[in-house]
Design a protein around this motif. Structure first.
Motif, mmCIF file in Angstrom:
data_model
loop_
_atom_site.group_PDB
_atom_site.id
_atom_site.type_symbol
_atom_site.label_atom_id
_atom_site.label_comp_id
_atom_site.label_asym_id
_atom_site.label_seq_id
_atom_site.Cartn_x
_atom_site.Cartn_y
_atom_site.Cartn_z
ATOM 1 N N LEU A 1 14.429 4.155 7.740
ATOM 2 C CA LEU A 1 13.902 4.445 6.407
ATOM 3 C C LEU A 1 12.694 5.353 6.556
ATOM 4 O O LEU A 1 11.708 4.976 7.206
ATOM 5 N N ILE A 2 12.781 6.543 5.984
ATOM 6 C CA ILE A 2 11.652 7.486 5.995
ATOM 7 C C ILE A 2 10.852 7.248 4.723
ATOM 8 O O ILE A 2 11.379 7.370 3.612
ATOM 9 N N LEU A 3 9.579 6.880 4.905
ATOM 10 C CA LEU A 3 8.673 6.671 3.770
ATOM 11 C C LEU A 3 7.747 7.865 3.639
ATOM 12 O O LEU A 3 7.169 8.324 4.624
ATOM 13 N N GLU A 4 7.600 8.323 2.428
ATOM 14 C CA GLU A 4 6.659 9.403 2.129
ATOM 15 C C GLU A 4 5.327 8.790 1.715
ATOM 16 O O GLU A 4 5.264 7.609 1.363
ATOM 17 N N PRO A 5 4.241 9.555 1.746
ATOM 18 C CA PRO A 5 2.937 9.000 1.366
ATOM 19 C C PRO A 5 2.943 8.365 -0.024
ATOM 20 O O PRO A 5 2.258 7.369 -0.258
ATOM 21 N N ASN A 6 3.737 8.926 -0.945
ATOM 22 C CA ASN A 6 3.777 8.438 -2.328
ATOM 23 C C ASN A 6 4.647 7.196 -2.520
ATOM 24 O O ASN A 6 4.909 6.811 -3.649
ATOM 25 N N ILE B 1 -3.972 3.571 0.299
ATOM 26 C CA ILE B 1 -4.201 3.233 -1.104
ATOM 27 C C ILE B 1 -3.723 1.794 -1.240
ATOM 28 O O ILE B 1 -2.531 1.525 -1.270
ATOM 29 N N ARG B 2 -4.655 0.859 -1.305
ATOM 30 C CA ARG B 2 -4.320 -0.564 -1.317
ATOM 31 C C ARG B 2 -4.369 -1.185 -2.718
ATOM 32 O O ARG B 2 -3.962 -2.312 -2.894
ATOM 33 N N HIS C 1 0.823 -1.196 0.000
ATOM 34 C CA HIS C 1 0.000 0.000 0.000
ATOM 35 C C HIS C 1 0.866 1.259 0.000
ATOM 36 O O HIS C 1 2.071 1.200 0.192
ATOM 37 N N ALA C 2 0.213 2.377 -0.219
ATOM 38 C CA ALA C 2 0.783 3.712 -0.068
ATOM 39 C C ALA C 2 -0.240 4.495 0.760
ATOM 40 O O ALA C 2 -1.236 3.928 1.219
#
Length: 140
Positions: free
Chosen positions: A89-94, A122-123, A51-52
């Motif tokens: 690890l930094i994940l952004e929404p995208n 967002i799956r 997902h995001a």
């Protein structure tokens, strides 16, 4: 405009008693932490994530053991190995993300910028591409 995921190194203080690492909101982690969860006892050959998000940023750290994270922001696809409690690890929404290849002793800590909201996920990969596929990204 969105930003690219990044790896942050967390400093540790060590002496004969062991080591200590500190993670604070808006200092080492570039957002306010509103939710914390961790993944552990993951079965062999299991993949998680898929997902995001629309707005949630996340920080992932393997506090024990190792795992891999697949990232896709429609511009780049890459695999990151989390193998140290000092690597975040930094994940952004995208970032469409999938976690896998968990070692038996892996504890994956996740710090999130938002409280849980199922509407933020967002799956469906096709929906993810339609939301983020035509965006330009600022690369850090």
């Amino acid at each position: 405009m969105s930003v690219k995921s990044q790896i942050i190194q967390i400093n540790s203080l060590s002496d004969e008693r062991g080591s200590l690492s500190v993670i604070e909101s808006n200092k080492q982690i570039p957002f306010e932490i509103r939710r914390v969860f961790y993944i552990f006892s993951t079965k062999e050959n299991i993949r998680r994530g898929f997902h995001a998000h629309y707005k949630t940023r996340q920080a992932l750290v393997s506090v024990s053991g190792t795992c891999k994270v697949f990232l896709d922001n429609t511009i780049r696809k890459e695999e990151v190995i989390l193998d140290s409690p000092n690597k975040v690890l930094i994940l952004e929404p995208n970032d469409w993300h999938e976690m896998y290849d968990f070692s038996d002793d892996c504890v994956l800590l996740v710090l999130a910028s938002e409280h849980y909201d199922s509407n933020d996920y967002i799956r469906d990969y096709d929906e993810f591409v339609s939301v983020y596929g035509n965006k330009q990204y600022l690369l850090l």
